[in-house]
Design a protein around this motif. Structure first.
Motif, PDB file in Angstrom:
ATOM      1  N   UNK A   1      82.565 -73.949 180.034  1.00  0.00           N
ATOM      2  CA  UNK A   1      82.838 -72.695 179.320  1.00  0.00           C
ATOM      3  C   UNK A   1      82.361 -71.481 180.099  1.00  0.00           C
ATOM      4  N   UNK A   2      81.736 -71.700 181.252  1.00  0.00           N
ATOM      5  CA  UNK A   2      81.244 -70.586 182.065  1.00  0.00           C
ATOM      6  C   UNK A   2      82.258 -70.308 183.169  1.00  0.00           C
ATOM      7  N   UNK A   3      83.361 -69.698 182.781  1.00  0.00           N
ATOM      8  CA  UNK A   3      84.457 -69.458 183.720  1.00  0.00           C
ATOM      9  C   UNK A   3      85.058 -68.088 183.469  1.00  0.00           C
ATOM     10  N   UNK A   4      85.920 -67.661 184.376  1.00  0.00           N
ATOM     11  CA  UNK A   4      86.575 -66.362 184.225  1.00  0.00           C
ATOM     12  C   UNK A   4      87.414 -66.310 182.953  1.00  0.00           C
ATOM     13  N   UNK A   5      88.127 -67.400 182.672  1.00  0.00           N
ATOM     14  CA  UNK A   5      88.994 -67.439 181.488  1.00  0.00           C
ATOM     15  C   UNK A   5      88.175 -67.332 180.210  1.00  0.00           C
ATOM     16  N   UNK A   6      87.104 -68.110 180.137  1.00  0.00           N
ATOM     17  CA  UNK A   6      86.292 -68.084 178.921  1.00  0.00           C
ATOM     18  C   UNK A   6      85.541 -66.771 178.775  1.00  0.00           C
ATOM     19  N   UNK A   7      85.169 -66.151 179.879  1.00  0.00           N
ATOM     20  CA  UNK A   7      84.547 -64.824 179.789  1.00  0.00           C
ATOM     21  C   UNK A   7      85.531 -63.840 179.165  1.00  0.00           C
ATOM     22  N   UNK A   8      86.760 -63.859 179.634  1.00  0.00           N
ATOM     23  CA  UNK A   8      87.769 -62.934 179.113  1.00  0.00           C
ATOM     24  C   UNK A   8      88.015 -63.164 177.626  1.00  0.00           C
ATOM     25  N   UNK A   9      88.112 -64.421 177.240  1.00  0.00           N
ATOM     26  CA  UNK A   9      88.375 -64.739 175.830  1.00  0.00           C
ATOM     27  C   UNK A   9      87.173 -64.436 174.940  1.00  0.00           C
ATOM     28  N   UNK A  10      85.979 -64.844 175.394  1.00  0.00           N
ATOM     29  CA  UNK A  10      84.788 -64.719 174.555  1.00  0.00           C
ATOM     30  C   UNK A  10      84.247 -63.301 174.505  1.00  0.00           C
ATOM     31  N   UNK A  11      84.329 -62.577 175.614  1.00  0.00           N
ATOM     32  CA  UNK A  11      83.718 -61.257 175.691  1.00  0.00           C
ATOM     33  C   UNK A  11      84.732 -60.131 175.482  1.00  0.00           C
ATOM     34  N   UNK A  12      86.026 -60.452 175.500  1.00  0.00           N
ATOM     35  CA  UNK A  12      87.052 -59.438 175.315  1.00  0.00           C
ATOM     36  C   UNK A  12      87.936 -59.695 174.105  1.00  0.00           C
ATOM     37  N   UNK A  13      88.614 -60.825 174.112  1.00  0.00           N
ATOM     38  CA  UNK A  13      89.539 -61.131 173.030  1.00  0.00           C
ATOM     39  C   UNK A  13      88.855 -61.406 171.703  1.00  0.00           C
ATOM     40  N   UNK A  14      87.797 -62.205 171.731  1.00  0.00           N
ATOM     41  CA  UNK A  14      87.124 -62.608 170.484  1.00  0.00           C
ATOM     42  C   UNK A  14      86.535 -61.423 169.719  1.00  0.00           C
ATOM     43  N   UNK A  15      85.808 -60.505 170.363  1.00  0.00           N
ATOM     44  CA  UNK A  15      85.275 -59.360 169.606  1.00  0.00           C
ATOM     45  C   UNK A  15      86.375 -58.506 168.962  1.00  0.00           C
ATOM     46  N   UNK A  16      87.481 -58.351 169.670  1.00  0.00           N
ATOM     47  CA  UNK A  16      88.585 -57.544 169.138  1.00  0.00           C
ATOM     48  C   UNK A  16      89.170 -58.181 167.887  1.00  0.00           C
ATOM     49  N   UNK A  17      89.444 -59.479 167.966  1.00  0.00           N
ATOM     50  CA  UNK A  17      90.022 -60.194 166.829  1.00  0.00           C
ATOM     51  C   UNK A  17      89.045 -60.231 165.656  1.00  0.00           C
TER      52      UNK A  17
END
Length: 244
Positions: free
Chosen positions: A136-152
């Motif tokens: 889970x420590x990857x570029x994709x998961x960073x984008x989803x967890x730190x960008x997409x998830x807070x917005x949703x």
């Protein structure tokens, strides 16, 4: 005095005392990521300011405090002198406070907010402690967890539902976080790992330009600084428009 370009981050202060806690907060990035919560909330027809405040506070506790404290426990990337026990305490208080606010939101908005609590708590721990072999420590998961998830989450906390507009906004914020990661990864490598940098670039016209630490940091860090300013301004503009 140490060269600022040799510090572990452009916002890091000289090590010691209260300055370590400032550095631990990653102030520009924390405000940037909290902006995603505001952006998501502003997609709602009406913005409940108390729910928005609680959402932002929950993410500050989970991301600004807990996530960064857990990350510092793994190898001291920020080179702070904060004791391990204090970092663990910050992590527990941060996650506990975020979960408590989430439970209150679930009681008032929608029981489905419980899913966001579980997912968010898992992402903070799994990403920063690199659980399961760091999957889970990857570029994709960073984008989803730190960008997409807070917005949703910001949108769902206002409405108790998910819409296409919210998903598209979350995707956009995930893409922005991916850009952040693309810029910050080489910057971190230079600041935290490089011992000596030397080289020369030759241009087509025959001129030569030296390559050093400042050369490698200049452009990507300028981009990070501008983005860390742009996203809070955008979130503030959207909120001002909603309140007007």
């Amino acid at each position: 005095m140490a060269d600022p370009s040799e510090r572990p981050a452009f916002y890091a202060l000289a090590s010691g005392g209260w300055r370590d806690y400032w550095t631990l907060l990653h102030p520009p990035y924390t405000v940037w990521h909290l902006s995603y919560v505001v952006i998501g909330a502003c997609l709602a027809d009406e913005v409940n300011l108390r729910w928005l405040g609680e959402s932002v506070l929950a993410f500050f506790l989970a991301v600004g405090l807990a996530a960064h404290a857990l990350d510092e426990l793994r190898g001291r990337p920020l080179r702070t002198g904060i004791p391990d026990g204090v970092l663990w305490a910050i992590s527990v208080v941060g996650i506990g406070g975020a979960v408590g606010l989430g439970i209150q939101g679930a009681l008032e908005v929608s029981a489905w907010l419980g899913v966001f609590i579980v997912v968010g708590g898992f992402l903070v721990v799994a990403y920063n402690l690199e659980l399961l072999g760091g999957v889970f420590h990857s570029d994709v998961w960073f984008a989803l967890a730190w960008g997409g998830f807070p917005t949703l989450t910001g949108f769902f906390a206002q409405t108790g539902r998910i819409t296409l507009a919210a998903v598209l906004a979350a995707a956009a914020c995930a893409a922005i976080s991916a850009a952040q990661r693309a810029l910050s990864t080489p910057v971190r490598h230079v600041r935290r790992d490089a011992v000596r940098i030397h080289g020369v670039m030759e241009t087509a016209g025959g001129a030569t330009e030296g390559i050093d630490r400042r050369t490698l940091l200049g452009a990507p860090e300028a981009g990070l600084r501008f983005l860390s300013l742009a996203m809070p301004l955008l979130a503030s503009a959207l909120l001002a428009a909603r309140l007007a």
